[in-house]
Structures are given as structure tokens and as C-alpha cells.
Design an enzyme around this catalytic site. Structure first.
Site, short mmCIF file in Angstrom:
data_model
loop_
_atom_site.label_atom_id
_atom_site.label_comp_id
_atom_site.label_asym_id
_atom_site.label_seq_id
_atom_site.Cartn_x
_atom_site.Cartn_y
_atom_site.Cartn_z
N VAL A 177 15.80 5.03 -5.74
CA VAL A 177 15.27 6.31 -5.27
C VAL A 177 15.71 7.45 -6.18
CG1 VAL A 177 15.35 7.96 -3.36
CG2 VAL A 177 15.07 5.53 -2.88
N LYS A 219 11.17 8.51 8.90
CA LYS A 219 11.45 7.44 7.92
C LYS A 219 11.65 6.09 8.62
CE LYS A 219 12.74 5.16 4.38
NZ LYS A 219 12.20 5.01 3.07
N PHE A 254 9.39 7.67 0.54
CA PHE A 254 8.48 6.62 0.99
C PHE A 254 8.01 5.74 -0.17
CE2 PHE A 254 8.09 10.22 3.94
CZ PHE A 254 8.51 9.59 5.11
N ASN A 267 8.96 2.80 8.41
CA ASN A 267 9.31 1.47 7.88
C ASN A 267 9.23 0.41 8.97
OD1 ASN A 267 9.62 2.22 5.27
ND2 ASN A 267 11.78 1.70 5.10
N GLU A 307 9.22 -0.17 -4.08
CA GLU A 307 9.66 -0.73 -5.35
C GLU A 307 8.46 -1.41 -6.01
OE1 GLU A 307 13.13 -3.22 -5.14
OE2 GLU A 307 14.14 -1.77 -3.84
N PHE A 309 -0.91 -3.88 4.29
CA PHE A 309 0.21 -4.46 5.05
C PHE A 309 -0.26 -5.41 6.15
CE2 PHE A 309 4.26 -2.88 3.43
CZ PHE A 309 3.76 -2.13 2.38
N LEU A 310 -1.42 -6.01 5.89
CA LEU A 310 -1.90 -7.07 6.78
C LEU A 310 -2.00 -8.38 6.00
CD1 LEU A 310 -4.71 -5.51 9.06
CD2 LEU A 310 -2.39 -6.18 9.71
N CYS A 320 14.95 -2.78 2.14
CA CYS A 320 14.61 -1.72 3.10
C CYS A 320 14.23 -2.24 4.49
CB CYS A 320 13.48 -0.87 2.55
SG CYS A 320 13.91 -0.13 0.97
#
Ligand code: UGA
Length: 429
Positions: A11, A204, A152, A208, A155, A249-250, A260
Site C-alpha cells: 500500500v 473498508k 481499495f 472486503n 495486488e 468476484f463471481l 487481506c
């Protein structure tokens, strides 16, 4: 503006480089002298696409510098960002000792008004504690403001995420630091959300945890798909077209990992518990994630029957593509599970082999992806690297005693693999 970033991890370093890129003067501070020396000599401690170029360019024009002195960073800056690690403690709560240490160091070095920004992922109410600490340890009684500004970035895509953020969250106690924060982020042209500090901190952890929940949800659906003869990718595509859901993210697979999601989920559950709420929904997200790995290992052992002394080629060691990070990597966990069953492993990762060597021993590291299959009984895809789609399937087919591929990231087309004569097992298809 003159900015300091305390902590040059993912970060801190990427944020510092991107701030310099848009014209701010940035000094990055780290107490690891060897790391500072490496950065000063043009080296990078991490692999992150696009970062090296940014660091080189902005160091050369004098907008980006590195030091191990917090006092120097504080003295030279108007706004100081804290970006140090917040690792998990054994009970799942967050170790805030680095944050407290830095708050004390900043307090000791302040001689005039400063804005102190927390960028590290912290439990709600940490901002209050940071403010109390600075007040307690600041000898010269100067004025300061504490701001929460969560990060947000992902990586592997950190530079892009930072240069084009979906939103910038700024949590404040008063309006005074808002102008400086707005000025810092103006070049990024992103919506700026100004909230109180506690809300910013919660945004945050809530974000996540929600993303982790989304992955566990599709992984649970993948189990149904397998049982019902459906295809989880088609289900995800159909669901994702609904704007309220979204396709990202599916992707079903062997579960989420990294530095994280697992840590932030545990922390959020702990934070909720401390506030008096039993966040059972998130405990279930953890359970589904652990089960997804179990199920995949079972799929391999059901097919190969005896695992002992079988040689398996594993593609992927990083916790996801585009990174060399192996912290809490599902791919490493899978390798260790297979080792426990007595398998012999030949492994490859485009970027993470060096870092993996420290945590995964007793395996053969293969430099050439297309040589992995030599002498193997089966292959496994453990990380979603795009490169693996270019695997020489014909050569692999010939090298294997029997062409079996367990695709833990659904990279290949099932019908095509079967047409090519593979025993092909993926997730939810
Ligand atoms: C995550 C968040 O995505 C960032 O927004 C956040 O800033 C960051 O944590 C953080 O708190 O610092 P990151 O851990 O870099 O970013 O990685 P992700 O891209 O979110 O992937 C996490 C894991 O989920 C990986 O193991 C990945 O393989 C897995 N994943 C992701 C899936 O299994 N399926 C998906 O559809 C997406």
C-alpha cells in the site's frame, strides 16, 4: 503537496509512487534500512505490474524519495499517511502495535500543524486511539488532524486501481483537513466520499468482507452446479448481468486467500463480537471457503485413488495472478495438503517461485511451464494466471502417464479439453 508515506509495503509504496506520478512531492519512510537502501538504489522489494517504471521515473525527477527516518518524513510533509502492517493476532483480532509505534514517532517529530492519515486497514475506532496517542506523545502541543483514508487496491492491479479509483473515502472529525485531502486526490478524478472516521474505517472492512462473501456464495453455488449438472460460469454470467449483482468476484475456484480477505474477515468478526454482535454470516463465509479446498483435494484423491507416491504438476503458487505474493495462498495450501498425502510435486509459477521457496520445501521448482508435466501422473491449476491458458497441451498430454487435469480456476474450456482426450475436472462445471 508534500506528502509522507510511513511504511513501504504494497500500500505505502504503490500509493507513494502514484501520488508522485500526479505531481505531489513524496517521501516514503521505512524502518527497514536494507529495504530503504534497495529502494534508493532503484530496486523493488515486490513485483507489481507498472510499479518499477513509476518509481524509477519519479525518483529521477526528484518527486519521490526514500528514508528510514520518520522525523525527516514528518518534517518535510504537510500530510503524513500511515501505511504499516496490521497483522492478525492468534485470536483473529488485529495487532495494532505498529500503528501505535508510528503514531508515537509522528507525535515526537511534529513541530507544526499536520494531517495524519490512516491508510492501513484497521478496526473501527482506531482513528480515535491514534488521535489520543498523538496528543499524549506530542511534546510541543501543536495542532493536528487525524483522517481515515482506507485503501481499495488489489495486488497485481495496484497501480491501475490507484490511478483510477472507483471512489476515495475520507473519514474526518472536522472539516479542516478536507481541503488538503481533496487537493491530494483531485488529479485522480474519482468520486470522493467524506464521512466520519468510524464510518470510513467500517467501509473498508465491510467492503472486503462483502467481496469475500460474494466469492463464497459462488463457490457454494458451484457445489449445486456440480450436483445438478449445471455450469457455474454460465450461472455467474447470467447473474452478473443484473447490475445490482455484477459479474466481478463471481469466479468459483479453490477459495480466496491472500494477505487481506482471510485476515480482514477474522478481524471483522472479532470487531463485531467486541461490539456485541455475532456476525454468523461471515463465519459461514469462512467455512464455505475452507470446505471449497477440502472438496477440491477430495476431487483429486477420488480420481487418482491412491495419492501416495503419485507425481503431480502444480501450476500456480501465488495467491492470485499478477503477483509474487504467496501469503495465505490457496495454491500453497493445496500443495501442502497434497504433500501430506505423500504426493511428489513439480511446481511452477510465473512470478512467485522465489517467494514460495521460503514456505514450500520438498518440491521441484520447474522454470519452464511446458516442462512441468514431465513424469507426472496428473496436473493441477491452482492460480488463475492467464499464462496457463497458453500451456502446450499437446506436449503435456504426451508427457503424462495419463492425461488428467484438475483445473481449480476454470481456465480451460471443458468440452474442448474432453475433445482433446483429457480427463478434465474443474469447479462447478
Ligand atoms: C483485496 C480487495 O479486492 C481490495 O479491494 C483491497 O484493497 C485489498 O484486498 C486490501 O484490503 O488491501 P487482494 O487481496 O489484492 O485485494 O486480492 P483480490 O483480487 O481481491 O483476490 C483475493 C482472493 O480472492 C484471491 O485468492 C483470488 O484468487 C480470490 N478470488 C477473487 C476468487 O476466488 N474469485 C473471484 O471471483 C475473485
Amino acid at each position: 503537496m508534500d506528502l509522507a508515506l510511513i511504511g513501504t509495503g504494497y500500500v505505502g509504496l504503490v500509493t507513494g509512487a502514484c501520488f508522485a506520478e500526479v505531481g505531489h512531492r513524496v517521501i516514503c519512510v521505512d524502518n527497514d534500512a536494507a529495504k530503504v537502501k534497495l529502494l534508493q538504489s532503484g530496486g523493488l522489494p515486490i513485483y507489481e505490474p507498472g510499479l518499477e517504471e513509476l518509481v524509477r521515473k519519479n525518483t529521477a525527477v526528484g518527486r519521490l524519495a526514500f528514508t528510514h527516518s520518520t522525523a525527516e518524513g514528518v518534517e518535510k510533509s504537510d500530510v503524513i499517511f500511515i501505511a504499516v502492517p496490521t497483522p492478525p493476532l492468534p485470536d483473529g483480532s488485529v495487532d495494532l502495535s505498529y500503528i501505535e509505534r508510528v503514531a508515537r514517532d509522528i507525535a515526537g517529530a511534529m513541530t507544526g500543524y499536520k494531517v495524519v492519515v490512516d491508510k492501513s486497514t484497521v478496526p473501527v475506532k482506531t482513528g480515535e486511539k491514534v488521535a489520543e496517542t498523538i496528543k499524549r506523545y506530542c511534546k510541543s502541543r501543536v495542532d493536528f488532524d487525524v483522517v481515515s483514508n482506507p485503501e481499495f487496491l488489489r495486488e497485481g492491479f495496484a497501480v491501475g486501481d490507484l490511478m483510477k479509483p472507483d471512489r476515495v473515502v475520507i473519514g474526518v472529525r472536522s472539516r479542516r483537513p478536507v481541503a488538503a485531502m481533496t487537493q491530494i486526490y483531485a488529479p485522480f478524478n474519482a468520486p470522493i466520499v467524506v464521512t466520519d472516521i468510524a464510518s470510513a474505517e467500517l467501509i473498508k472492512h465491510a467492503s472486503n468482507s462483502f467481496l469475500a462473501l460474494k466469492i463464497s456464495y459462488i463457490n457454494a453455488v458451484s457445489v449445486l452446479c456440480e450436483a445438478a449438472g449445471a455450469n457455474v460460469q454460465e450461472v455467474a454470467a447470467g447473474m452478473g448481468l443484473d447490475e445490482r449483482i455484477g459479474r466481478r468476484f463471481l469466479n468459483a475456484g479453490i477459495g480466496f486467500g491472500g494477505s487481506c480477505f482471510p485476515k480482514d474477515l477474522s478481524a471483522f468478526i472479532k470487531i463485531a463480537e467486541q461490539i456485541g454482535y455475532d456476525f454468523r454470516l461471515l463465519k459461514e463465509v469462512q467455512r464455505v471457503n475452507a470446505e471449497q479446498m477440502e472438496r477440491f483435494v477430495k476431487k483429486i484423491s477420488d480420481t487418482l485413488w491412491v495419492l501416495k507416491n503419485k507425481t503431480i504438476g502444480v501450476f500456480g503458487l501465488a495467491f492470485k495472478q499478477n503477483t509474487d505474493d504467496v501469503r495465505m495462498s490457496p495454491a500453497i495450501e493445496l500443495c501442502q495438503r497434497l504433500q501430506k498425502e505423500g504426493t511428489i510435486l513439480r511446481v511452477h509459477d510465473p512470478k512467485a517461485m522465489e517467494k514460495a521457496r521460503a514456505v514450500l520445501t520438498g518440491v521441484t521448482y520447474v522454470e519452464d511451464m511446458n516442462a512441468v508435466a514431465e513424469g507426472c501422473d496428473a496436473l493441477v491449476i491452482a492460480t488463475e494466471w492467464d499464462e496457463f491458458k497458453k500451456l502446450d497441451l499437446e506436449r503435456a498430454h504426451k508427457s503424462l502417464s495419463h492425461p488428467i487435469l484438475f483445473d481449480g480456476r476454470n481456465l480451460f474450456d471443458r468440452a474442448e479439453m474432453e475433445r482433446l482426450g483429457w480427463v478434465y475436472k474443474s469447479v462447478g462445471r
